[in-house]
Motif scaffolding. Structure first.
Motif, PDB file in Angstrom:
ATOM      1  N   ASP A   1      -9.890   5.037  -5.455  1.00  0.00           N
ATOM      2  CA  ASP A   1     -10.742   3.964  -4.916  1.00  0.00           C
ATOM      3  C   ASP A   1     -10.569   2.686  -5.739  1.00  0.00           C
ATOM      4  O   ASP A   1     -11.029   1.623  -5.340  1.00  0.00           O
ATOM      5  CB  ASP A   1     -12.209   4.393  -4.883  1.00  0.00           C
ATOM      6  CG  ASP A   1     -12.801   4.580  -6.259  1.00  0.00           C
ATOM      7  OD1 ASP A   1     -14.026   4.618  -6.386  1.00  0.00           O
ATOM      8  OD2 ASP A   1     -12.021   4.676  -7.230  1.00  0.00           O
ATOM      9  N   ALA A   2      -9.916   2.813  -6.896  1.00  0.00           N
ATOM     10  CA  ALA A   2      -9.604   1.666  -7.748  1.00  0.00           C
ATOM     11  C   ALA A   2     -10.765   0.692  -7.874  1.00  0.00           C
ATOM     12  O   ALA A   2     -10.651  -0.489  -7.642  1.00  0.00           O
ATOM     13  CB  ALA A   2      -8.358   0.935  -7.238  1.00  0.00           C
ATOM     14  N   ALA A   3     -11.915   1.250  -8.238  1.00  0.00           N
ATOM     15  CA  ALA A   3     -13.133   0.433  -8.291  1.00  0.00           C
ATOM     16  C   ALA A   3     -13.059  -0.639  -9.374  1.00  0.00           C
ATOM     17  O   ALA A   3     -13.635  -1.696  -9.249  1.00  0.00           O
ATOM     18  CB  ALA A   3     -14.330   1.326  -8.541  1.00  0.00           C
TER      19      ALA A   3
ATOM     20  N   GLN B   1     -18.026  -8.556 -11.169  1.00  0.00           N
ATOM     21  CA  GLN B   1     -16.610  -8.196 -11.225  1.00  0.00           C
ATOM     22  C   GLN B   1     -15.731  -9.442 -11.309  1.00  0.00           C
ATOM     23  O   GLN B   1     -14.661  -9.405 -11.908  1.00  0.00           O
ATOM     24  CB  GLN B   1     -16.211  -7.339 -10.034  1.00  0.00           C
ATOM     25  CG  GLN B   1     -15.260  -6.310 -10.568  1.00  0.00           C
ATOM     26  CD  GLN B   1     -14.658  -5.417  -9.547  1.00  0.00           C
ATOM     27  OE1 GLN B   1     -13.521  -5.595  -9.191  1.00  0.00           O
ATOM     28  NE2 GLN B   1     -15.428  -4.435  -9.116  1.00  0.00           N
TER      29      GLN B   1
ATOM     30  N   GLN C   1     -16.489 -10.592  -2.227  1.00  0.00           N
ATOM     31  CA  GLN C   1     -16.405  -9.263  -1.622  1.00  0.00           C
ATOM     32  C   GLN C   1     -17.097  -8.172  -2.438  1.00  0.00           C
ATOM     33  O   GLN C   1     -17.511  -7.166  -1.878  1.00  0.00           O
ATOM     34  CB  GLN C   1     -14.929  -8.893  -1.391  1.00  0.00           C
ATOM     35  CG  GLN C   1     -14.253  -9.826  -0.377  1.00  0.00           C
ATOM     36  CD  GLN C   1     -12.737  -9.612  -0.278  1.00  0.00           C
ATOM     37  OE1 GLN C   1     -12.232  -8.559  -0.641  1.00  0.00           O
ATOM     38  NE2 GLN C   1     -12.032 -10.612   0.219  1.00  0.00           N
ATOM     39  N   LYS C   2     -17.216  -8.339  -3.753  1.00  0.00           N
ATOM     40  CA  LYS C   2     -17.839  -7.286  -4.569  1.00  0.00           C
ATOM     41  C   LYS C   2     -19.212  -7.696  -5.090  1.00  0.00           C
ATOM     42  O   LYS C   2     -20.134  -6.912  -5.130  1.00  0.00           O
ATOM     43  CB  LYS C   2     -16.947  -6.931  -5.768  1.00  0.00           C
ATOM     44  CG  LYS C   2     -15.638  -6.305  -5.408  1.00  0.00           C
ATOM     45  CD  LYS C   2     -15.778  -4.835  -5.021  1.00  0.00           C
ATOM     46  CE  LYS C   2     -14.520  -4.440  -4.277  1.00  0.00           C
ATOM     47  NZ  LYS C   2     -14.288  -3.018  -4.165  1.00  0.00           N
TER      48      LYS C   2
ATOM     49  N   ASP D   1       0.842  -1.216   0.000  1.00  0.00           N
ATOM     50  CA  ASP D   1       0.000   0.000   0.000  1.00  0.00           C
ATOM     51  C   ASP D   1       0.865   1.249   0.000  1.00  0.00           C
ATOM     52  O   ASP D   1       0.649   2.181  -0.787  1.00  0.00           O
ATOM     53  CB  ASP D   1      -0.885   0.051   1.261  1.00  0.00           C
ATOM     54  CG  ASP D   1      -1.901  -1.079   1.327  1.00  0.00           C
ATOM     55  OD1 ASP D   1      -2.276  -1.587   0.254  1.00  0.00           O
ATOM     56  OD2 ASP D   1      -2.292  -1.448   2.457  1.00  0.00           O
TER      57      ASP D   1
ATOM     58  N   SER E   1      -3.552   2.875 -10.047  1.00  0.00           N
ATOM     59  CA  SER E   1      -3.788   3.119  -8.619  1.00  0.00           C
ATOM     60  C   SER E   1      -3.788   4.615  -8.342  1.00  0.00           C
ATOM     61  O   SER E   1      -4.543   5.103  -7.515  1.00  0.00           O
ATOM     62  CB  SER E   1      -2.735   2.411  -7.771  1.00  0.00           C
ATOM     63  OG  SER E   1      -1.465   2.955  -8.021  1.00  0.00           O
TER      64      SER E   1
ATOM     65  N   GLN F   1      -4.780  -6.996  -5.626  1.00  0.00           N
ATOM     66  CA  GLN F   1      -5.474  -5.836  -6.174  1.00  0.00           C
ATOM     67  C   GLN F   1      -5.866  -5.011  -4.961  1.00  0.00           C
ATOM     68  O   GLN F   1      -6.420  -5.571  -4.008  1.00  0.00           O
ATOM     69  CB  GLN F   1      -6.747  -6.270  -6.914  1.00  0.00           C
ATOM     70  CG  GLN F   1      -6.512  -6.922  -8.249  1.00  0.00           C
ATOM     71  CD  GLN F   1      -6.537  -5.923  -9.387  1.00  0.00           C
ATOM     72  OE1 GLN F   1      -6.840  -4.749  -9.188  1.00  0.00           O
ATOM     73  NE2 GLN F   1      -6.191  -6.396 -10.580  1.00  0.00           N
ATOM     74  N   PRO F   2      -5.602  -3.717  -4.990  1.00  0.00           N
ATOM     75  CA  PRO F   2      -5.763  -2.919  -3.765  1.00  0.00           C
ATOM     76  C   PRO F   2      -7.138  -3.054  -3.111  1.00  0.00           C
ATOM     77  O   PRO F   2      -7.245  -2.961  -1.900  1.00  0.00           O
ATOM     78  CB  PRO F   2      -5.529  -1.486  -4.254  1.00  0.00           C
ATOM     79  CG  PRO F   2      -4.804  -1.607  -5.535  1.00  0.00           C
ATOM     80  CD  PRO F   2      -5.113  -2.943  -6.125  1.00  0.00           C
ATOM     81  N   GLU F   3      -8.187  -3.262  -3.898  1.00  0.00           N
ATOM     82  CA  GLU F   3      -9.529  -3.231  -3.284  1.00  0.00           C
ATOM     83  C   GLU F   3      -9.945  -4.558  -2.644  1.00  0.00           C
ATOM     84  O   GLU F   3     -11.051  -4.665  -2.136  1.00  0.00           O
ATOM     85  CB  GLU F   3     -10.576  -2.755  -4.294  1.00  0.00           C
ATOM     86  CG  GLU F   3     -10.853  -3.699  -5.432  1.00  0.00           C
ATOM     87  CD  GLU F   3      -9.997  -3.421  -6.655  1.00  0.00           C
ATOM     88  OE1 GLU F   3     -10.555  -3.502  -7.759  1.00  0.00           O
ATOM     89  OE2 GLU F   3      -8.773  -3.152  -6.532  1.00  0.00           O
TER      90      GLU F   3
END
Ligand code: SF4
Ligand code: SF4
Ligand code: FES
Lengths: 256, 179
Positions: free
Chosen positions: A238-240, A194, A157-158, A22, A233, A37-39
């Motif tokens: 928010d890197a949706a 996703q 999670q999504k 991060d 990023s 992946q950051p999210e």
């Protein structure tokens, strides 16, 4: 005073709760990664993000940043290790890039290009793996799965579903789907999920879209994955969307 | 020029696409032959290679003859190079590795659509097929690898000029492709 670590001698500030990955990404420092992946909750399985923290190898995507850490990232030793790891990922599956729809947009391939990987080094496994083309709009080519679990996490999670899981261990490890029949068509996966778009490799593909962008004009044909990853990023905090989806959607807007 | 650099080339289980791509260096070939002479190669029809500096191998190994040719190249070339996806990981021919050999032969020569006079070729002159197609680094030591399907003409040019001019060969990002 704010807290900081150093990466290859460069001072990188961080906030409590951030991992080394991060902090690095926020500061524009690329650490190679595939299962991160950051999210999503970090998984720490691909080991590509291995860095040396105070003399010890750690996965940057799972290891918390702590004040005063001395992190090594771009050393020849780590680059060589990462190349070997990537070669193992290639020989454990069946990666025939010339016949893969994902070529040029594939993060596994892009990491290999970035590491200047020119050969496979190891003997090839040629494992027996299946293709599941049962679903009307999405297909799984198990030959190319690297078990990063991004699809598993994205679905849970999504998408609020539970379509994918990884089962078995070692060479018997494989991706399974949540249906009695074992077929993707009998899950509640939809093409808008996703999870259908997150795969870093060509293991989960959207049907009838593979050649909308010609080979030679794809994401990593001219740009290295470090630039692409940091731009993604940086420009979308928010890197949706994963970068691959963003590009696919971008293209659909202009075209058919 | 007195001592030209001797280059041999061959295609094993390949499609000659890498050779065609090599020829795409076009007029640069004239510069190349100032310093290079071709030994065994589809370009010369010389049958065996002797005392070569560089051997370029296209394709993986799919039959017994491929193995013999590959060993001949290793024994006679100072530097052996795997050229293209098939030499490096078996490539598309290796997609047969999951199908038993007998089934492949049956499909091609007995049961396939449009087969006339069905029979499995068994002439004594024909090399025997291996049960799997394998990349060449599993059989002999390989010194350099040029990925691509095929590697572009610029890859051949960059690699050969590096070697000829005494540099350690390297490929920049733009020249590394697996497709
Ligand atoms: S998933 Fe990536 S590395 Fe594997 S065959 Fe496709 S493009 Fe190549
Ligand atoms: S299918 Fe793709 S996203 Fe899912 S585990 Fe395999 S490589 Fe990862
Ligand atoms: S990105 Fe950290 S282990 Fe995969």
């Amino acid at each position: 005073m704010s807290k900081a670590i150093t990466i290859d001698g460069k001072t990188i500030p961080f906030e409590d709760g951030q991992t080394i990955m991060d902090a690095a990404m926020a500061a524009g420092v690329y650490i190679p990664h595939l299962c991160h992946q950051p999210e999503f909750t970090p998984h720490g399985s691909c080991k590509l993000c291995t860095v040396k923290v105070n003399g010890r190898n750690c996965s940057a995507c799972t290891y918390p940043a702590m004040d005063g850490q001395d992190v090594l990232n771009e050393t020849q030793e780590l680059i060589d290790d990462r190349k070997k790891i990537t070669q193992m990922l290639f020989v454990e599956g069946n990666h025939f890039c010339p016949s893969c729809e994902k070529t040029g947009n594939c993060q596994l391939q892009a990491v290999a290009y970035h590491l200047n990987m020119l050969d496979n080094h190891f003997p090839l496994f040629y494992p027996d793996r299946e293709v599941d083309a049962s679903h009307a709009e999405v297909m799984i080519d198990h030959n190319r799965c690297i078990f990063c679990t991004l699809c598993v996490r994205a679905s849970q999670q999504k998408d609020g579903k539970d379509v994918f899981a990884v089962s078995g261990r070692g060479i018997h490890k494989h991706l399974i789907v949540n249906a009695q029949s074992g077929l993707l068509k009998d899950t509640d996966l939809e093409v808008t999920d996703q999870a259908a778009h997150i795969c870093p490799t060509g293991a989960i593909l959207i049907k009838r879209t593979g050649y909308q962008v010609p080979i030679g004009e794809r994401i990593y044909d001219h740009k290295q994955i470090d630039q692409v990853s940091l731009a993604a990023s940086g420009s979308r905090p928010d890197a949706a969307f994963p970068p691959s989806l963003a590009v696919e959607t971008e293209h659909l807007k202009h075209g058919e | 020029m007195a001592n030209k650099i001797r280059v041999a080339t061959t295609s094993l289980a390949g499609c000659f696409g890498c050779h065609m791509s090599f020829l795409d260096i076009d007029e640069r070939m004239l510069q190349l032959v100032e310093v290079v002479e071709f030994d065994r190669s589809p370009l010369t029809d010389i049958e065996h290679c002797t005392n070569c500096d560089i051997g370029l191998i296209e394709g993986g190994v799919c039959n017994s003859e491929n193995v013999h040719v590959l060993r001949e190249f290793r024994n006679n070339c100072k530097i052996l190079v795997a050229v293209g996806a098939c030499a490096i990981n078996g490539g598309l021919p290796a997609m047969r590795n999951h199908i038993p050999l007998e089934e492949c032969l049956n499909e091609a020569y007995l049961d396939g659509i449009g087969v006339e006079n069905p029979q499995i070729p068994s002439d004594i002159e024909l090399p025997l097929l291996l049960n799997q197609v394998r990349p060449i680094h599993e059989v002999v030591k390989i010194d350099y690898f040029l990925p691509g399907c095929p590697p572009s003409a610029d890859v051949f040019w960059k690699f050969l000029t590096d070697l000829i001019e005494g540099r350690e060969p390297s490929l920049p990002y733009e020249l590394v492709h697996y497709d």
